[in-house]
Design a protein around this motif. Structure first.
Motif, PDB file in Angstrom:
ATOM      1  N   UNK A  14      21.332 -22.207 -12.869  1.00 39.13           N
ATOM      2  CA  UNK A  14      22.760 -22.534 -12.947  1.00 39.13           C
ATOM      3  C   UNK A  14      23.012 -23.507 -14.096  1.00 39.13           C
ATOM      4  N   UNK A  15      23.982 -23.193 -14.980  1.00 42.55           N
ATOM      5  CA  UNK A  15      24.314 -24.160 -16.033  1.00 42.55           C
ATOM      6  C   UNK A  15      25.023 -25.374 -15.438  1.00 42.55           C
ATOM      7  N   UNK A  16      24.864 -26.532 -16.064  1.00 46.44           N
ATOM      8  CA  UNK A  16      25.451 -27.758 -15.502  1.00 46.44           C
ATOM      9  C   UNK A  16      26.974 -27.699 -15.455  1.00 46.44           C
ATOM     10  N   UNK A  60      19.277 -20.779  -1.149  1.00 45.20           N
ATOM     11  CA  UNK A  60      18.560 -20.623  -2.415  1.00 45.20           C
ATOM     12  C   UNK A  60      18.304 -21.976  -3.058  1.00 45.20           C
ATOM     13  N   UNK A  61      17.238 -22.014  -3.867  1.00 45.86           N
ATOM     14  CA  UNK A  61      16.952 -23.223  -4.620  1.00 45.86           C
ATOM     15  C   UNK A  61      17.721 -23.128  -5.937  1.00 45.86           C
ATOM     16  N   UNK A  62      18.279 -24.227  -6.374  1.00 50.56           N
ATOM     17  CA  UNK A  62      19.063 -24.193  -7.607  1.00 50.56           C
ATOM     18  C   UNK A  62      18.312 -24.926  -8.712  1.00 50.56           C
ATOM     19  N   UNK A  63      18.188 -24.298  -9.865  1.00 47.47           N
ATOM     20  CA  UNK A  63      17.601 -24.944 -11.034  1.00 47.47           C
ATOM     21  C   UNK A  63      18.722 -25.117 -12.053  1.00 47.47           C
ATOM     22  N   UNK A  64      19.140 -26.376 -12.242  1.00 44.49           N
ATOM     23  CA  UNK A  64      20.254 -26.612 -13.168  1.00 44.49           C
ATOM     24  C   UNK A  64      19.713 -26.846 -14.583  1.00 44.49           C
ATOM     25  N   UNK A  65      20.314 -26.174 -15.553  1.00 39.05           N
ATOM     26  CA  UNK A  65      19.884 -26.394 -16.948  1.00 39.05           C
ATOM     27  C   UNK A  65      21.056 -26.921 -17.785  1.00 39.05           C
ATOM     28  N   UNK A  66      20.672 -27.669 -18.829  1.00 33.18           N
ATOM     29  CA  UNK A  66      21.700 -28.281 -19.673  1.00 33.18           C
ATOM     30  C   UNK A  66      22.279 -27.283 -20.665  1.00 33.18           C
ATOM     31  N   UNK A  67      23.568 -27.457 -20.983  1.00 33.25           N
ATOM     32  CA  UNK A  67      24.205 -26.606 -21.991  1.00 33.25           C
ATOM     33  C   UNK A  67      24.914 -27.508 -23.012  1.00 33.25           C
ATOM     34  N   UNK A  78      22.745 -20.240 -23.090  1.00 33.39           N
ATOM     35  CA  UNK A  78      21.476 -19.560 -22.810  1.00 33.39           C
ATOM     36  C   UNK A  78      20.346 -20.197 -23.616  1.00 33.39           C
ATOM     37  N   UNK A  79      20.657 -20.520 -24.861  1.00 35.44           N
ATOM     38  CA  UNK A  79      19.646 -21.170 -25.701  1.00 35.44           C
ATOM     39  C   UNK A  79      19.210 -22.497 -25.084  1.00 35.44           C
ATOM     40  N   UNK A  80      20.190 -23.187 -24.481  1.00 31.86           N
ATOM     41  CA  UNK A  80      19.881 -24.453 -23.818  1.00 31.86           C
ATOM     42  C   UNK A  80      18.782 -24.272 -22.782  1.00 31.86           C
ATOM     43  N   UNK A  81      18.826 -23.126 -22.090  1.00 32.37           N
ATOM     44  CA  UNK A  81      17.815 -22.832 -21.070  1.00 32.37           C
ATOM     45  C   UNK A  81      16.514 -22.348 -21.715  1.00 32.37           C
ATOM     46  N   UNK A  82      16.628 -21.352 -22.591  1.00 29.83           N
ATOM     47  CA  UNK A  82      15.431 -20.716 -23.164  1.00 29.83           C
ATOM     48  C   UNK A  82      14.549 -21.713 -23.918  1.00 29.83           C
ATOM     49  N   UNK A 123      25.807  -8.972 -18.177  1.00 29.98           N
ATOM     50  CA  UNK A 123      26.980  -9.375 -18.952  1.00 29.98           C
ATOM     51  C   UNK A 123      26.561 -10.473 -19.936  1.00 29.98           C
ATOM     52  N   UNK A 124      25.540 -11.250 -19.544  1.00 31.98           N
ATOM     53  CA  UNK A 124      24.969 -12.267 -20.434  1.00 31.98           C
ATOM     54  C   UNK A 124      23.472 -12.000 -20.593  1.00 31.98           C
ATOM     55  N   UNK A 125      22.898 -12.371 -21.746  1.00 35.56           N
ATOM     56  CA  UNK A 125      21.557 -11.883 -22.081  1.00 35.56           C
ATOM     57  C   UNK A 125      20.389 -12.683 -21.511  1.00 35.56           C
ATOM     58  N   UNK A 126      20.665 -13.873 -20.983  1.00 28.47           N
ATOM     59  CA  UNK A 126      19.601 -14.801 -20.619  1.00 28.47           C
ATOM     60  C   UNK A 126      18.575 -14.196 -19.643  1.00 28.47           C
TER      61      UNK A 126
END
Lengths: 550, 550
Positions: A82-84, A95-102, A148-152, A174-177
């Motif tokens: 999940x994005x922040x 579910x477990x949530x993994x938050x990533x920075x954008x 997505x780049x923030x995550x990858x 719909x999104x490539x990540x």
């Protein structure tokens, strides 16, 4: 995995079928009782597989959540990325949530999203809207690519995820990540979607889509077109091919850059194991499909919680006149004051009560038959026996909830594929379409009275609903089955068409045609030449003979 | 109709799902018990709909019979139309039989049928066999058309049937009678088939079949072809189109004559509501499909009766070496004595026991490990834990029973699509193909030892079997569901593609391309002309100016 390993399918009407050899028919009363007692007392799933989930914000998440929840209930460990800046994707106990920075904040995202819808109240719809929509989408997806780049490129997080041994990726393409991570982690991927702009899902899945009877987006066509309609469709098809290239350019770039291979986003998508498509043929026109495409239209209709007490009272007491449900979807809860006035005005002129998702300015003389809410339990309200009509923007979720519950619709499309959705419903005679731009209270009242009082709308909607709900297996069960199938077999390789290994020229056999045509041409030329030579020789001989005889 | 009206679908793993709103999960122990007690005590179907069945003789009937039986068990009244010359279609207590007269006797029919297979033991297979097969088929179908006329023009019988109020026709479109009667009676029709010669089912259902990766019949191609393979495939595709016209000429004539409208058999078939296709993608290569195509491959594996006592003993006692099952299908129980000797000789050299369907001459020194039978309980034998290999002609039924039970195969194709079937299995590494023509006992022993002792055959077959059997709903249940769906809704109109209303030129958008090309050409020509005029004017002016300045 516990129960997940083998899902015995059982149908009441035919007895309990526990596998190819073992069927308990209704006649076997005692056996049935014993079996069912065991069933009631046997343990649930003990442990499952790990599933990585990369959802898309907004209404997209609302239905994917149902599958995530069901897979969790079946013992799988669901990890949702999940994005922040997320709005609707909340952490939960299933579910477990993994938050990533954008690299942007919520305000920037909102501004970007609002661009997509703001003009709808102010401008008349035009053919050129397609380009506006595309530009809006490009801006939106460019931002998402950055997210997505923030995550990858968050190496520690990616390292940790890679080590977790996920069995499958569930994502909305719909999104490539999601697809990129699945390829990078070398795990099979299941797609969950209604569609991707410019029909990318069919292109990526190698699904034929003859433009002669499959209407293209924004074309305003049905599946029955006259000659000019087919010309328009073909032009839209060509336009789409161009738009595909433009719109997915940033996805293509990210794909090849991150995966370090020469690969377009379309090619990457082609590696998907299963496409869970949120439509069926009560909604969509019949068209070719592929073996790894699974239709789960109406998956969102299964969810039904009790209504809040006061709302239950409000709709119960609507009496014979009944009530109308009004929402413009998860993204739009406000509108310009002047526009809202038209709605309030119209509602004051109808005998039905109205439940409206609206957080904007309320006029002083707001009619008493209107209940305003911040969020609507839409499917639950549409399932109430007193409901008479559904005013909707024509999103896929709402449209399907209208179909499931058999409620005629007044449709006010906003953007994206909503215009196409409402067109499909209007053609089937189950609703009326109005334009938000030039909406007046009179037009709205007229449309509402039409769909409520002209019984043909209800009748047609009930028939459509009956066809939609008459299916051998519920959409959620189907989605669960195929997700678990992919986990059990490490993909669905036996459903992958060999077309993926051909280029455009090979797929359309253009090289073969060229060879065959060349051969035919050579044969014709040689034959003609031979004939000429023969003719000349023959004539020459005759002439010589004539000369001689002369 | 009793239970047939709504088929509640239930899956154990996910709790009892009784409809969109009502799900009893394993946690609800008490509710589950109560529900299941009710279930055990509730009544079976009381009355059903009337279904007219027009089957095709031979192995075609063996699997259709399963659906007829199941529909009868669900309370439907099944009326089966049977020619008086019938071999396998017997009257039974679960269906009513209507026997009709045909203008030929059993001996004539046998002679005609034998033509199709007799040469197989005597001649090496050749490419030209395709024409022999076609001629054989034309002779066979011409005879069947005559039989069909016997039924269609039996006015009293047809009058009586017409008055019975059938809700649906279930037929195998390999022969035209069923579709013609359905159209004449104005009832929806469900097709039950593996395929029709020259891929007619795909043509009639408007299913795209790109020849670049969908291998054509008799081409010897897989779905992965090199350039020459694709050239061959395209040529076979063109040949098929021609053969289609030739082979179905008598069907076309009968269709338009009897129905008194200008209609080909292909057009008539296009009106089918549902195509129940006896294949899936564990057997067939993945390719496009249509919404009204339902895949029920392996439907014949469900049936499993206990083995006769002596046979059970024979296979139980085969010990670690196990046993081999050998049959060449329902049509072939004999072979030339010399050929049979090769088999007996081979079987004397293997440690396995052999169960063989054979009614021909038995040599004096026939080995003791061979049990000869008039008719084999094939699926039951293949399901026995001691079975090691299956020698088969590669009919679809046998092939699927091999897959279901995970038994490696030695395949001896006879005619029709059997060559293609065995090729699919050989490519998957689950069996070896031999030619009956030049078979020797050494070759057979070698192939048997290979598939039995090289573990890769068994492993690959078990994987294929696992994929095939891992499905959300059993094929027979699926066939029942869609048959009843057609009865409930009077067809499946929502699954009929609009492509049926287009001719070949329109479907391929050739008229649209012509218009667009013409416009482009005109624009180019006009532009060039304009440029020329401008250029001339410009040059003319310059020249004039030069002249003037000079």
């Amino acid at each position: 995995m516990g129960w997940g390993k083998s899902v015995p399918v059982v149908k009441l009407g035919q007895g309990l079928r526990l596998g190819p050899g073992l069927v308990l028919r209704p006649g076997h009363r005692l056996g049935l009782l014993v079996l069912l007692c065991c069933l009631a007392l046997c343990p649930g799933p003990i442990h499952g597989d790990k599933v990585l989930v990369m959802p898309v914000e907004g209404s997209h998440w609302l239905s994917m959540k149902l599958l995530v929840k069901e897979l969790a209930a079946r013992g799988h460990e669901m990890v949702v990325l999940v994005p922040e800046t997320s709005i609707l994707i909340k952490s939960s106990d299933y579910h477990r949530t993994e938050i990533f920075r954008v690299p942007f904040n919520k305000a920037q995202l909102d501004k970007n999203v609002n661009k997509l819808k703001d003009d709808m109240f102010r401008k008349a719809p035009k053919v050129t809207d397609i380009f506006m929509n595309v530009q809006g989408l490009i801006d939106f997806t460019d931002m998402q690519v950055k997210g997505c780049e923030g995550l990858l490129y968050d190496e520690p997080l990616m390292q940790r995820l890679r080590g977790e041994g996920f069995k499958m990726m569930l994502t909305d393409p719909f999104l490539p990540c999601g697809s990129i991570i699945a390829d990078s982690f070398n795990i099979p991927v299941v797609y969950f979607l209604k569609g991707i702009p410019c029909g990318m899902e069919d292109r990526a899945a190698q699904c034929p889509n003859p433009p002669s009877y499959v209407p293209r987006f924004f074309s305003g066509n049905t599946d029955h077109m006259d000659f000019l309609g087919r010309v328009k469709n073909m032009l839209m098809y060509s336009l789409e091919s161009y738009l595909c290239t433009v719109m997915f350019a940033s996805f293509d770039e990210l794909t090849s850059r991150y995966l370090e291979k020469d690969m377009t986003y379309r090619e990457l998508l082609g590696h998907g194991a299963i496409w869970l498509l949120r439509y069926d043929y009560s909604f969509e026109y019949p068209k070719p499909t592929m073996p790894n495409m699974v239709h789960i239209g109406g998956i969102n209709c299964g969810k039904r919680d009790p209504l809040p007490e006061d709302l239950q009272e409000f709709v119960d007491e609507s009496g014979e006149d009944g009530f109308v449900v009004f929402t413009l979807g998860s993204m739009v809860s406000q509108m310009p004051e002047e526009k809202a006035k038209q709605f309030f005005d119209a509602f004051s002129k109808i005998p039905q009560r109205v439940v409206w998702r609206y957080t904007g300015v309320v006029p002083k003389n707001a009619p008493a038959n209107v209940r305003l809410m911040k969020w609507l339990p839409q499917n639950e309200l549409l399932g109430h026996p007193n409901v008479k009509a559904f005013i909707t923007h024509g999103g896929t979720h709402g449209t399907y909830e209208g179909i499931c519950n058999g409620v005629p619709m007044v449709m006010l499309p906003l953007f994206a594929e909503q215009g196409d959705n409402v067109h499909r419903m209007a053609v089937r005679g189950v609703g009326e379409v109005l334009s938000l731009f030039d909406l007046t209270s009179e037009k709205l009242v007229e449309a509402l009275n039409k769909v409520i009082n002209d019984k043909s709308y209800k009748e047609k909607m009930m028939k459509l609903s009956a066809v939609h709900k008459d299916r051998p297996i519920e959409p959620l069960d189907l989605a669960v089955f195929w997700s678990e199938f992919v986990m059990r077999h490490g993909g669905a390789e036996h459903l992958r068409p060999a077309a993926h290994d051909l280029n455009w020229i090979q797929y359309h056999s253009l090289d073969v045609f060229t060879l065959l045509l060349t051969i035919v041409l050579i044969v014709v030329i040689v034959t003609v030449k031979c004939c000429k030579v023969c003719f000349r020789k023959c004539c020459g001989t005759k002439r010589t003979m004539k000369k001689k005889s002369a």
